[in-house]
Design a protein around this motif. Sequence first.
Motif, short mmCIF file in Angstrom:
data_model
loop_
_atom_site.label_atom_id
_atom_site.label_comp_id
_atom_site.label_asym_id
_atom_site.label_seq_id
_atom_site.Cartn_x
_atom_site.Cartn_y
_atom_site.Cartn_z
N THR A 146 0.84 -1.19 0.00
CA THR A 146 0.00 0.00 0.00
C THR A 146 0.87 1.24 0.00
O THR A 146 2.01 1.21 0.46
N THR A 147 0.35 2.32 -0.54
CA THR A 147 1.07 3.58 -0.60
C THR A 147 0.69 4.43 0.60
O THR A 147 -0.49 4.59 0.90
N PRO A 148 1.70 5.01 1.29
CA PRO A 148 1.36 5.90 2.40
C PRO A 148 0.52 7.07 1.91
O PRO A 148 0.66 7.52 0.77
N VAL A 149 -0.35 7.57 2.76
CA VAL A 149 -1.25 8.66 2.40
C VAL A 149 -0.48 9.88 1.94
O VAL A 149 -0.88 10.58 1.02
N ASP A 150 0.67 10.19 2.56
CA ASP A 150 1.39 11.41 2.20
C ASP A 150 2.05 11.31 0.83
O ASP A 150 2.56 12.30 0.32
N ASP A 151 2.05 10.16 0.19
CA ASP A 151 2.56 10.03 -1.17
C ASP A 151 1.44 10.12 -2.21
O ASP A 151 1.68 9.96 -3.39
N ASP A 152 0.22 10.39 -1.77
CA ASP A 152 -0.93 10.49 -2.67
C ASP A 152 -0.81 11.75 -3.51
O ASP A 152 -0.84 12.86 -2.99
N VAL A 196 -3.99 18.07 -2.00
CA VAL A 196 -3.74 19.49 -2.25
C VAL A 196 -3.01 20.09 -1.05
O VAL A 196 -2.12 20.91 -1.21
N LEU A 197 -3.39 19.66 0.14
CA LEU A 197 -2.77 20.15 1.37
C LEU A 197 -2.24 18.97 2.17
O LEU A 197 -2.84 17.90 2.21
N ILE A 241 -0.59 27.38 5.39
CA ILE A 241 -1.80 28.18 5.53
C ILE A 241 -2.60 27.66 6.72
O ILE A 241 -2.42 26.52 7.15
N ASP A 242 -3.45 28.52 7.25
CA ASP A 242 -4.38 28.12 8.29
C ASP A 242 -5.67 27.67 7.65
O ASP A 242 -6.18 28.33 6.74
N VAL A 243 -6.18 26.55 8.10
CA VAL A 243 -7.50 26.07 7.69
C VAL A 243 -8.27 25.90 9.00
O VAL A 243 -8.10 24.90 9.69
N GLY A 244 -9.03 26.91 9.34
CA GLY A 244 -9.65 26.93 10.66
C GLY A 244 -8.56 27.00 11.71
O GLY A 244 -7.71 27.88 11.67
N PRO A 282 0.77 23.50 1.55
CA PRO A 282 0.40 23.14 0.18
C PRO A 282 1.30 22.01 -0.33
O PRO A 282 2.50 21.98 -0.04
N ALA A 283 0.73 21.09 -1.07
CA ALA A 283 1.45 19.89 -1.50
C ALA A 283 2.70 20.22 -2.32
O ALA A 283 3.66 19.46 -2.29
#
Length: 75
Positions: free
Chosen positions: A8-14, A18-19, A48-51, A57-58
């Motif tokens: 499986t591919t780690p999520v952070d390599d997806d 976008v963020l 960036i702040d998201v809430g 950014p990726a």
Amino acid sequence: MDEHGTLTTPVDDDPTLVLLTVEEAARRLRIGRTTCFALIRAGELESIDVGRLRRVPADAPAEYVARRRAAQRAA
């Protein structure tokens, strides 16, 4: 690997992300979380702040590396 033995591919390599979380950005840069936060505080790594969340950014980790490489070539 998942329960079926499939890699499986780690999520952070997806590539569709976008963020990134700060931890995901740190893993991409192969640095620690604290160092990543220090780069963000210094304005060297875009975020960036998201809430109430901090996101990177990726494309920001690659841009950071490109700037560092250019600066080292110029020195």
